[in-house]
Every structure is written in structure tokens, then in C-alpha cells.
Design an enzyme around this catalytic site. Structure first.
Site, PDB file in Angstrom:
ATOM      1  N   PRO A  97       4.319   2.774  -8.887  1.00 20.52           N
ATOM      2  CA  PRO A  97       3.054   3.532  -8.851  1.00 20.52           C
ATOM      3  C   PRO A  97       2.450   3.484  -7.456  1.00 20.52           C
ATOM      4  O   PRO A  97       1.990   2.439  -7.004  1.00 20.52           O
ATOM      5  CB  PRO A  97       2.179   2.813  -9.881  1.00 20.52           C
ATOM      6  CG  PRO A  97       2.751   1.433  -9.976  1.00 20.52           C
ATOM      7  CD  PRO A  97       4.209   1.553  -9.697  1.00 20.52           C
ATOM      8  N   ASP A 154       2.716  -0.306  -3.506  1.00 17.70           N
ATOM      9  CA  ASP A 154       3.100  -0.375  -4.912  1.00 17.70           C
ATOM     10  C   ASP A 154       1.984  -1.087  -5.664  1.00 17.70           C
ATOM     11  O   ASP A 154       1.751  -2.282  -5.462  1.00 17.70           O
ATOM     12  CB  ASP A 154       4.430  -1.133  -5.037  1.00 17.70           C
ATOM     13  CG  ASP A 154       4.967  -1.153  -6.456  1.00 17.70           C
ATOM     14  OD1 ASP A 154       4.203  -0.898  -7.409  1.00 17.70           O
ATOM     15  OD2 ASP A 154       6.176  -1.460  -6.629  1.00 17.70           O
ATOM     16  N   HIS A 155       1.307  -0.357  -6.548  1.00 15.09           N
ATOM     17  CA  HIS A 155       0.136  -0.919  -7.216  1.00 15.09           C
ATOM     18  C   HIS A 155       0.495  -1.996  -8.245  1.00 15.09           C
ATOM     19  O   HIS A 155      -0.398  -2.672  -8.773  1.00 15.09           O
ATOM     20  CB  HIS A 155      -0.668   0.191  -7.896  1.00 15.09           C
ATOM     21  CG  HIS A 155      -2.152  -0.023  -7.829  1.00 15.09           C
ATOM     22  ND1 HIS A 155      -2.713  -1.269  -7.649  1.00 15.09           N
ATOM     23  CD2 HIS A 155      -3.195   0.841  -7.913  1.00 15.09           C
ATOM     24  CE1 HIS A 155      -4.035  -1.163  -7.646  1.00 15.09           C
ATOM     25  NE2 HIS A 155      -4.354   0.110  -7.788  1.00 15.09           N
ATOM     26  N   ARG A 156       1.781  -2.175  -8.538  1.00 17.36           N
ATOM     27  CA  ARG A 156       2.181  -3.285  -9.402  1.00 17.36           C
ATOM     28  C   ARG A 156       2.041  -4.619  -8.670  1.00 17.36           C
ATOM     29  O   ARG A 156       1.758  -5.649  -9.280  1.00 17.36           O
ATOM     30  CB  ARG A 156       3.638  -3.119  -9.860  1.00 17.36           C
ATOM     31  CG  ARG A 156       3.914  -1.911 -10.725  1.00 17.36           C
ATOM     32  CD  ARG A 156       5.401  -1.765 -10.997  1.00 17.36           C
ATOM     33  NE  ARG A 156       6.174  -1.627  -9.761  1.00 17.36           N
ATOM     34  CZ  ARG A 156       7.500  -1.572  -9.716  1.00 17.36           C
ATOM     35  NH1 ARG A 156       8.210  -1.667 -10.836  1.00 17.36           N
ATOM     36  NH2 ARG A 156       8.121  -1.428  -8.565  1.00 17.36           N
TER      37      ARG A 156
END
Length: 474
Positions: free
Chosen positions: A267, A444-446
Site C-alpha cells: 500500500p 509502504d504503509h504496512r
């Protein structure tokens, strides 16, 4: 007197990278009849990762090249055979044709691996070729009943000649027979040779066959089907004059696959900031004029951007991370391998500087210069493109202000640097012209939340606004 015995040694396409299944032959440096020695480079191949030169592992005389330049070959397929000298015994005449010389059986447990991390296990699988059948229908006479067409028998397979095949003809039955100039013509016209009807001897496709097929594709659209016809004709793709088709393979194919996987797996979040880099540009000029880093060291704004990012990573090591899907863990990397996106004639590649975070400004400048020169020459090795942890892409060299960069697969962040422009800027309470650029950080929003991403981007901006902080913060 005993007659010299010659045995035939075959060289198979090696796995020149990690987990690759095929490679394209770019250039042959030898031809049948040439003498080669152990370690001599005999061809250059391109994989999905890089262009690599292959050395021959034995001495002898080239007997046969199995594929022409431009052919894509599966790993493990024989690409060249060499006649090597043996001991006295049952003689094989030196002038015997290639077909009569017994081939040395390959060792099933061993595969030549020249570059990479060891031989691949298991059989190489290649996607089956897709074939399209076009049905031509006719309108029956009004009084005649419709009679189903009889099945068409497959065209007979033309057997290979008993003598040694010529390089210009393909040795396998999977590909149509055509000489390299004809293949290039078809490639330039965007024509699939499998769809061309051959008229040459032994089923060889000629230039006239290719031109005839191209004319048929460029012809006006098929007339509308009259009422009462047996079935609608299958639409035929039309190639408009001037269209150019570029095969997607090698580096471009790997880049496309990696970007799609990255975009739909991680994401992405992108943040932007405009920065007054007037002091950074002055600092670059001072370093060039003073020679502090060495007279032969290349100094550019990208060097200070790289140093600023590395300093920000040192302050926020969680940005230098990787997502482990199998273990459901975030792996914070102990070493920063800084990737630099480079546009080459073969496509976009991202080689990286190993342990960039541990280098001095001089060491970083030297490594950056070597990386760029090697990439431009097309000599970047597969190892130089593996193990990256964070990347910089400099879109400013193309006059672009900013963009939303896609993450290099396996990395948590990528920094895009826009072009540096003279812009009106509020400086010390007055609107004056200043040199300004735009930075964009995708992450990467993770692994990276908004707070961490914002802190890293703000640090890079602050360091470029006042480059002397590189000394105090580093």
C-alpha cells in the site's frame, strides 16, 4: 602414427542470475571455425536483470552456434558446441561434418553457473505458446444445404536436414524457419513469424512472405458478413502503417512485472515537500572548486541528496526495513544498501551501493560515480542490483518537478528528486529568487506510518536547506 581424436563439447545456457529461466543472446563474438581458449568471452547475453558476458570453459574449435543473435534461449539449452582435442585412439577425422561427430553426453547432476548464487534445481518450465486459428467462412448458395467443413489436416512437419544446420535456420521445431535478416524485418514490422505462410525451400520464410503478410494485415477491413452466412468471420488484427511494436523482454519485462507486483502488493503513500536548495547548490560549487573530496571525484547535487537521505535513515532506522510475508514480521535492516534508479537503453535498472551508510562523503561520491558509469555502459552485474534497502530516483534530470515513485520490490521507501528551478521564495521576510526543488517520498504503509515517513522527509528537506547540518547531524 595415431590420428588425433576430437570430441565435441557442448556449452549450455547457464543460470546467469538468481532464479532466471531464460536469456537473450545479444552478440556472438565467435563463429564456426574460430579457435577459442579456456576463459575467452564468446558471447554476451541479456537476462531480466543485466547483460552478462559468457566465457568458454575449454579450449577447441567452434563447430556450431545453435541460435542467432536476438534469440531467447531457456536456461540449460545448448547454445554452442566446440571440438576439443583428445587422446590417441579410435580416430574421428578432423574434417568430419558436425552431424557425424558424437556429442559428449551431458552430466545430469551438474550445470554450468558462471554468475549468481548456484545452480537452479528442478526442470525449467516455459509458458506454452499461444496459437490463434482464423476460420474463413463462405456464403452458401441459396438452394444448397449448409455442409459442415471437413477438418483440416495439420501441415506436415518439415524434417531437419541430415547435415549440420546452418546458423541462419532454427534448430528446433518450435520456431518458424527464417534467416536473421528476415526475422529482423518481421520484428521491425511487428509481425509474428508463426502467422506467416512460408514459400521458400524446405518451409523457410522469405522477405517476400513477410511483406505479403504485412500487406494483408494493412488491407482495408473485411467486408461485412452477408445475411445467411454460416458464421461471423473472426476479426483479424489490423496493423496501421507507421506502428512500431517493441517486444517486452529482458530488463523491460522484469521491470514491468516488478512494478505491477509492487503497486498491487504494498500500500503506497506519497508525501511531498518543496525545499529551498540554494545553499546546497553553493555547497556543491564550493566542493568542486576546492577539490576537498579529490580532483577526480564527481560532485553533483545527487551526492548531497544521497548523503541527506542516509543521514535521515541513521536517525530513523525503521525506514530501512523489509516486510516478511511468510513470518509476518518487519525486518529492520542493519545495513543501508542505497539504490539509484538509472535509465539505460535496455530499460530502468536499480543498482545499489552496498553499505552506503558506512561511507564517508568522499567514499560515497566515488561509489556513486562508478555506479552511474557502469550502468550507462550496460555492464551492471546482477549482484549489484540485489539486496537494495532504500532507493533514490532523480526525475529532475528530465526537467520534471515531481512524481509519485513506485517502490522497488522488497523496500520500504523511495525518494524522488525533482528538477531545481529558480522560483520566487520568501527568504528573510522578502520575496526573492531562490533555487527550489520538490521531494516526494513514497513508502509502504504496512511498515511505515505517516509519522515516520513525515519525519524522514522533513529531515532530508532540512539537511538540503542547510547542508552544514550534514556534518553536525551525521
Amino acid at each position: 602414427m595415431a590420428t588425433e581424436v576430437r570430441s565435441l563439447r557442448e556449452f549450455k545456457m547457464p543460470d546467469v542470475g538468481e532464479g532466471l529461466t531464460e536469456a537473450e543472446i545479444l552478440t556472438w563474438y565467435v563463429k564456426p571455425g574460430d579457435t577459442v581458449t579456456d576463459g575467452q568471452v564468446f558471447c554476451e547475453v541479456e537476462t531480466a536483470k543485466a547483460a552478462v558476458e559468457l566465457p568458454i570453459p575449454f579450449d577447441g574449435v567452434v563447430e556450431r552456434l545453435f541460435f542467432p543473435a536476438g534469440a531467447t534461449v531457456d536456461v540449460g539449452t545448448v547454445i554452442i558446441s566446440v571440438a576439443v582435442a583428445g587422446e590417441a585412439g579410435a580416430a574421428v577425422p578432423a574434417a568430419a561434418p558436425v552431424a557425424a561427430a558424437p556429442a559428449v553426453p551431458a552430466e545430469p547432476e551438474r550445470r554450468e553457473v558462471l554468475v549468481g548464487y548456484g545452480p537452479r534445481t528442478g526442470a525449467t518450465q516455459r509458458r506454452a505458446r499461444r496459437t490463434t486459428t482464423t476460420t474463413v467462412t463462405a456464403t452458401p448458395a441459396p438452394a444448397a444445404p449448409v455442409v459442415p467443413a471437413a477438418p483440416v489436416a495439420p501441415a506436415p512437419v518439415v524434417p531437419a536436414p541430415s547435415a549440420a544446420p546452418v546458423l541462419d535456420e532454427q534448430p528446433t521445431g518450435e520456431r518458424p524457419l527464417a534467416k536473421p535478416p528476415v526475422r529482423k524485418l518481421a520484428k521491425d514490422l511487428g509481425i509474428d513469424l508463426r502467422a506467416v505462410v512460408p514459400t521458400g525451400r524446405d518451409g523457410v520464410i522469405t522477405r517476400e512472405d513477410v511483406h505479403a503478410h504485412a500487406s494483408a494485415l494493412a488491407a482495408p477491413a473485411v467486408a461485412p458478413v452477408e445475411a445467411g452466412s454460416v458464421e461471423a468471420a473472426v476479426p483479424v488484427p489490423v496493423t496501421v502503417a507507421g506502428d512500431v511494436r517493441v517486444p517486452i523482454k529482458g530488463v523491460r519485462k522484469a521491470t514491468a512485472q516488478a512494478m505491477v507486483a509492487s503497486a498491487f502488493t504494498a500500500p503506497h503513500v506519497t508525501e511531498f515537500v518543496q525545499v529551498d536548495v540554494t545553499r546546497t547548490m553553493k555547497f556543491v560549487r564550493r566542493l568542486k572548486e576546492s577539490g576537498e573530496l579529490g580532483r577526480d571525484v564527481r560532485i553533483s547535487p545527487l551526492l548531497l541528496v544521497a548523503k541527506a537521505l542516509l543521514t535521515a535513515v541513521k536517525r530513523h532506522p525503521e525506514i530501512n526495513a523489509q516486510w516478511d510475508e511468510a513470518a509476518q514480521e518487519i525486518v529492520i535492516k542493519g545495513q543501508v544498501n542505497l539504490g539509484i534508479a538509472a535509465a539505460t537503453p535496455r530499460g530502468l535498472i536499480v543498482p545499489n551501493i552496498k553499505d552506503a551508510g558506512g561511507k564517508t562523503l568522499t567514499g560515497l561520491a566515488v561509489s556513486l560515480g562508478e555506479l552511474i558509469d557502469t550502468a550507462r555502459q550496460g555492464k551492471t552485474s546482477p549482484g549489484d542490483m540485489q539486496g537494495g534497502t532504500i532507493t533514490i530516483t532523480n526525475v529532475g534530470v528530465f526537467g520534471v518537478d515531481t512524481g509519485t515513485p513506485i517502490l522497488n520490490p522488497g523496500e520500504a521507501a523511495i525518494l524522488a528528486v525533482g528538477t531545481i528551478r529558480d522560483m520566487p521564495w520568501v527568504h528573510k521576510g522578502k520575496v526573492v529568487p531562490r533555487q527550489v526543488t520538490t521531494l516526494a517520498l513514497s513508502f509502504d504503509h504496512r511498515l511505515v506510518d505517516g509519522e515516520l515517513g513525515s519525519k524522514v522527509l522533513a529531515d532530508v528537506a532540512a539537511l538540503l536547506e542547510r547542508p552544514k547540518r550534514l556534518i553536525t547531524w551525521g
